[in-house]
Design an enzyme around this catalytic site. Structure first.
Site, PDB file in Angstrom:
ATOM      1  NE  ARG A  87       7.596  -5.441 -19.628  1.00  0.00           N
ATOM      2  CZ  ARG A  87       7.610  -4.779 -20.783  1.00  0.00           C
ATOM      3  NH1 ARG A  87       8.192  -3.596 -20.847  1.00  0.00           N
ATOM      4  NH2 ARG A  87       7.067  -5.295 -21.850  1.00  0.00           N
ATOM      5  CE  LYS A 109       3.958 -11.055   2.769  1.00  0.00           C
ATOM      6  NZ  LYS A 109       3.157 -11.879   3.677  1.00  0.00           N
ATOM      7  CD  GLU A 151      -1.871  -6.800  12.608  1.00  0.00           C
ATOM      8  OE1 GLU A 151      -0.881  -7.498  12.923  1.00  0.00           O
ATOM      9  OE2 GLU A 151      -2.828  -7.225  11.934  1.00  0.00           O
ATOM     10  CE  LYS A 193       5.365  -6.572   7.992  1.00  0.00           C
ATOM     11  NZ  LYS A 193       4.132  -6.212   7.292  1.00  0.00           N
ATOM     12  CD  GLU A 203      17.940 -15.575  11.562  1.00  0.00           C
ATOM     13  OE1 GLU A 203      17.442 -16.034  12.590  1.00  0.00           O
ATOM     14  OE2 GLU A 203      18.268 -14.397  11.431  1.00  0.00           O
ATOM     15  NE  ARG A 207       7.420 -11.449   5.179  1.00  0.00           N
ATOM     16  CZ  ARG A 207       7.666 -10.446   4.355  1.00  0.00           C
ATOM     17  NH1 ARG A 207       8.787 -10.394   3.684  1.00  0.00           N
ATOM     18  NH2 ARG A 207       6.777  -9.488   4.176  1.00  0.00           N
ATOM     19  CG  ASN A 211       0.312 -16.390   9.691  1.00  0.00           C
ATOM     20  OD1 ASN A 211      -0.309 -15.469   9.161  1.00  0.00           O
ATOM     21  ND2 ASN A 211      -0.108 -17.638   9.685  1.00  0.00           N
ATOM     22  CG  HIS A 214      -2.396 -12.721  11.379  1.00  0.00           C
ATOM     23  ND1 HIS A 214      -1.836 -12.199  12.522  1.00  0.00           N
ATOM     24  CD2 HIS A 214      -2.768 -11.668  10.617  1.00  0.00           C
ATOM     25  CE1 HIS A 214      -1.861 -10.873  12.431  1.00  0.00           C
ATOM     26  NE2 HIS A 214      -2.420 -10.527  11.286  1.00  0.00           N
ATOM     27  CG  HIS A 218      -6.132 -14.907   7.940  1.00  0.00           C
ATOM     28  ND1 HIS A 218      -4.824 -15.246   7.687  1.00  0.00           N
ATOM     29  CD2 HIS A 218      -6.166 -13.547   7.949  1.00  0.00           C
ATOM     30  CE1 HIS A 218      -4.105 -14.146   7.552  1.00  0.00           C
ATOM     31  NE2 HIS A 218      -4.884 -13.108   7.711  1.00  0.00           N
ATOM     32  CG  HIS A 230      -6.968  -7.855  10.307  1.00  0.00           C
ATOM     33  ND1 HIS A 230      -6.909  -9.173   9.890  1.00  0.00           N
ATOM     34  CD2 HIS A 230      -5.695  -7.504  10.594  1.00  0.00           C
ATOM     35  CE1 HIS A 230      -5.646  -9.580   9.911  1.00  0.00           C
ATOM     36  NE2 HIS A 230      -4.896  -8.588  10.337  1.00  0.00           N
TER      37      HIS A 230
HETATM   38  N1  LIG Z   1       0.901  -5.237   2.759  1.00  0.00           N
HETATM   39  C1  LIG Z   1       0.943  -5.713   3.988  1.00  0.00           C
HETATM   40  O1  LIG Z   1       1.983  -6.234   4.431  1.00  0.00           O
HETATM   41  C2  LIG Z   1      -0.276  -5.639   4.848  1.00  0.00           C
HETATM   42  C3  LIG Z   1      -0.166  -5.933   6.206  1.00  0.00           C
HETATM   43  C4  LIG Z   1      -1.306  -5.797   6.997  1.00  0.00           C
HETATM   44  C5  LIG Z   1      -2.508  -5.415   6.426  1.00  0.00           C
HETATM   45  N2  LIG Z   1      -2.584  -5.140   5.095  1.00  0.00           N
HETATM   46  C6  LIG Z   1      -3.848  -4.740   4.477  1.00  0.00           C
HETATM   47  O2  LIG Z   1      -4.241  -3.485   5.003  1.00  0.00           O
HETATM   48  C7  LIG Z   1      -5.650  -3.370   4.853  1.00  0.00           C
HETATM   49  C8  LIG Z   1      -6.244  -2.767   6.111  1.00  0.00           C
HETATM   50  O3  LIG Z   1      -5.644  -1.522   6.355  1.00  0.00           O
HETATM   51  P1  LIG Z   1      -6.352  -0.438   7.290  1.00  0.00           P
HETATM   52  O4  LIG Z   1      -6.790  -1.049   8.534  1.00  0.00           O
HETATM   53  O5  LIG Z   1      -5.425   0.716   7.332  1.00  0.00           O
HETATM   54  O6  LIG Z   1      -7.710  -0.151   6.499  1.00  0.00           O
HETATM   55  P2  LIG Z   1      -8.168   0.997   5.494  1.00  0.00           P
HETATM   56  O7  LIG Z   1      -7.113   1.405   4.559  1.00  0.00           O
HETATM   57  O8  LIG Z   1      -9.448   0.525   4.909  1.00  0.00           O
HETATM   58  O9  LIG Z   1      -8.475   2.224   6.480  1.00  0.00           O
HETATM   59  C9  LIG Z   1      -9.487   2.093   7.450  1.00  0.00           C
HETATM   60  C10 LIG Z   1     -10.495   3.249   7.348  1.00  0.00           C
HETATM   61  O10 LIG Z   1      -9.911   4.454   7.851  1.00  0.00           O
HETATM   62  C11 LIG Z   1      -9.983   5.505   6.894  1.00  0.00           C
HETATM   63  N3  LIG Z   1      -8.785   6.322   7.147  1.00  0.00           N
HETATM   64  C12 LIG Z   1      -7.503   6.008   6.859  1.00  0.00           C
HETATM   65  N4  LIG Z   1      -6.667   6.914   7.396  1.00  0.00           N
HETATM   66  C13 LIG Z   1      -7.430   7.835   8.021  1.00  0.00           C
HETATM   67  C14 LIG Z   1      -7.144   8.992   8.806  1.00  0.00           C
HETATM   68  N5  LIG Z   1      -5.876   9.365   9.093  1.00  0.00           N
HETATM   69  N6  LIG Z   1      -8.178   9.694   9.316  1.00  0.00           N
HETATM   70  C15 LIG Z   1      -9.473   9.285   9.092  1.00  0.00           C
HETATM   71  N7  LIG Z   1      -9.805   8.199   8.388  1.00  0.00           N
HETATM   72  C16 LIG Z   1      -8.797   7.475   7.871  1.00  0.00           C
HETATM   73  C17 LIG Z   1     -10.079   4.801   5.568  1.00  0.00           C
HETATM   74  O11 LIG Z   1     -10.697   5.589   4.591  1.00  0.00           O
HETATM   75  C18 LIG Z   1     -10.929   3.577   5.920  1.00  0.00           C
HETATM   76  O12 LIG Z   1     -12.290   3.921   5.931  1.00  0.00           O
HETATM   77  C19 LIG Z   1      -6.184  -4.754   4.574  1.00  0.00           C
HETATM   78  O13 LIG Z   1      -6.602  -4.839   3.229  1.00  0.00           O
HETATM   79  C20 LIG Z   1      -4.985  -5.651   4.802  1.00  0.00           C
HETATM   80  O14 LIG Z   1      -4.990  -6.793   3.972  1.00  0.00           O
HETATM   81  C21 LIG Z   1      -1.485  -5.246   4.304  1.00  0.00           C
HETATM   82 ZN   LIG Z   2      -2.817  -8.594  10.537  1.00  0.00          ZN
END
Ligand SMILES: NC(=O)c1ccc[n+]([C@@H]2O[C@H](COP(=O)([O-])OP(=O)(O)OC[C@H]3O[C@@H](n4cnc5c(N)ncnc54)[C@H](O)[C@@H]3O)[C@@H](O)[C@H]2O)c1
Ligand SMILES: [Zn+2]
Length: 326
Positions: A87, A109, A151, A193, A203, A207, A211, A214, A218, A230
């Site tokens: 939990r 998130k 971003e 952010k 407010e 938030r 977006n 986005h 998307h 992305h």
């Molecule tokens: N929670 C949130 O608020 C939020 C916001 C934006 C995006 N996201 C999510 O984040 C995800 C995308 O994240 P991402 O772009 O970091 O992708 P990812 O985690 O898949 O990483 C991208 C690639 O880089 C590799 N990698 C990571 N760090 C490394 C490093 N230091 N050196 C070498 N390789 C490395 C990973 O293994 C992967 O192959 C999506 O699923 C998206 O939905 C979440």
């Molecule tokens: Zn994004």
């Protein structure tokens, strides 16, 4: 006690070891190590089940800290598993991608994709700490590195004109991964952010500005079945949505080109990929979660570096189609 979660690619870099050494220096015993498969496909419910099982077998109790070392996939999965294990246990995020540092690790998130769609199961579960070391960018593949900066551009456009100017000025240094430059830009991006997320309780609706770019992004990802990354999709979305804002008189006419130029300088293409028609993108926005009562809604800034308390604007589909075709 702590359990560490990473993925196969990150496991090959020095970063998990550095985190483990820091934990050891603080006399924190590491009782479990989980290595997820890399990439978006790993962001699924079975990965969470696997973490629950591995943590239980490792004897992780309520007081055990989950430490997620990796990109947005690792922090989303491990954060969600932490939100639900017994939990809810505490977790710390160590984002290792530009996107992770600038975006995914801020705001609390967490979640996974389901067969029906992206991020359909999740929880808001804030990490007790976010430890971002800009050194991590040094091991990123070029495409993953460039992608994440979209971003940061977004953060500049929605909330910090000086960040946008710094990106324009320092694009070469960013591409060369000059750490002194990268560090300052990432810190400024996180500040935007964090400010928006923190203000939202007071407010409601603010938030939504996160977006920006986005709704189109998307839709483009959906239409191309994620063949478009992305960051690139966000770049296309920011330029198109900024054009809509200009057409509505909300943003000055030069702004969309300025966004396109800074993306180009950072090597993020911002034009619609060949073969994709504007009408297809508009049709695909219908599935967007942000679309209310069937009306297309975009989150738009009021100037480069500034948004207001009501960023959500209902827009005629023809405006977006024209902006995408421009
Ligand atoms: N929670 C949130 O608020 C939020 C916001 C934006 C995006 N996201 C999510 O984040 C995800 C995308 O994240 P991402 O772009 O970091 O992708 P990812 O985690 O898949 O990483 C991208 C690639 O880089 C590799 N990698 C990571 N760090 C490394 C490093 N230091 N050196 C070498 N390789 C490395 C990973 O293994 C992967 O192959 C999506 O699923 C998206 O939905 C979440
Ligand atoms: Zn994004």
């Amino acid at each position: 006690m702590a359990v560490v979660v990473t993925d196969e690619n990150v496991a090959r870099t020095p970063w998990p070891r550095a985190v483990e050494e820091a934990l050891a220096a603080g006399a924190v015993e590491i009782v479990g190590r989980s290595v997820l498969e890399p990439g978006e496909a790993a962001k699924r419910p079975s990965a969470v089940e696997r973490l629950w099982a591995e943590w239980t077998r490792a004897g992780a109790g309520r007081e055990t800290l989950v430490v997620a070392v990796g990109g947005g996939v690792v922090t989303d999965v491990a954060g969600f598993a932490a939100a639900t294990h017994l939990r809810g246990v505490e977790w710390a995020a160590v984002p290792t991608t530009v996107l992770g540092m600038a975006d995914a690790a801020v705001g609390g998130k967490t979640g996974v994709n389901t067969p029906e769609g992206k991020n359909l199961a999740g929880a808001i579960h804030h990490p007790v700490a976010v430890l971002a070391d800009p050194d991590c960018v040094s091991t990123l593949p070029d495409d993953v590195h460039a992608d994440g900066w979209a971003e940061v551009v977004k953060a500049g456009v929605i909330g910090d004109a000086s960040l946008l100017e710094a990106l324009e000025r320092e694009a070469d240094a960013v591409r060369g991964r000059r750490l002194d430059v990268v560090e300052g830009l990432l810190a400024a991006s996180v500040a935007v952010k964090a400010d928006v997320v923190a203000a939202d309780d007071r407010e409601r609706g603010r938030r939504e500005i996160l977006n920006f770019g986005h709704t189109v992004a998307h839709a483009l990802e959906h239409v191309t079945r994620h063949a478009v990354s992305h960051g690139r999709a966000v770049a296309v979305g920011m330029v198109a949505e900024a054009r809509v804002a200009s057409r509505l008189g909300r943003l000055d006419p030069e702004s969309p080109a300025r966004i396109a130029d800074v993306c180009a300088a950072l090597r993020i293409p911002s034009s619609l990929p060949p073969g994709i028609r504007p009408a297809e993108i508009v049709a695909a926005t219908a599935v967007d979660k942000k679309r209310r009562r069937g009306v297309l809604r975009l989150a738009l800034p009021v100037a480069l570096g500034r948004h207001d308390d009501e960023p959500g604007v209902e827009v005629d589909e023809s405006e977006l189609e024209a902006a995408l075709g421009a």
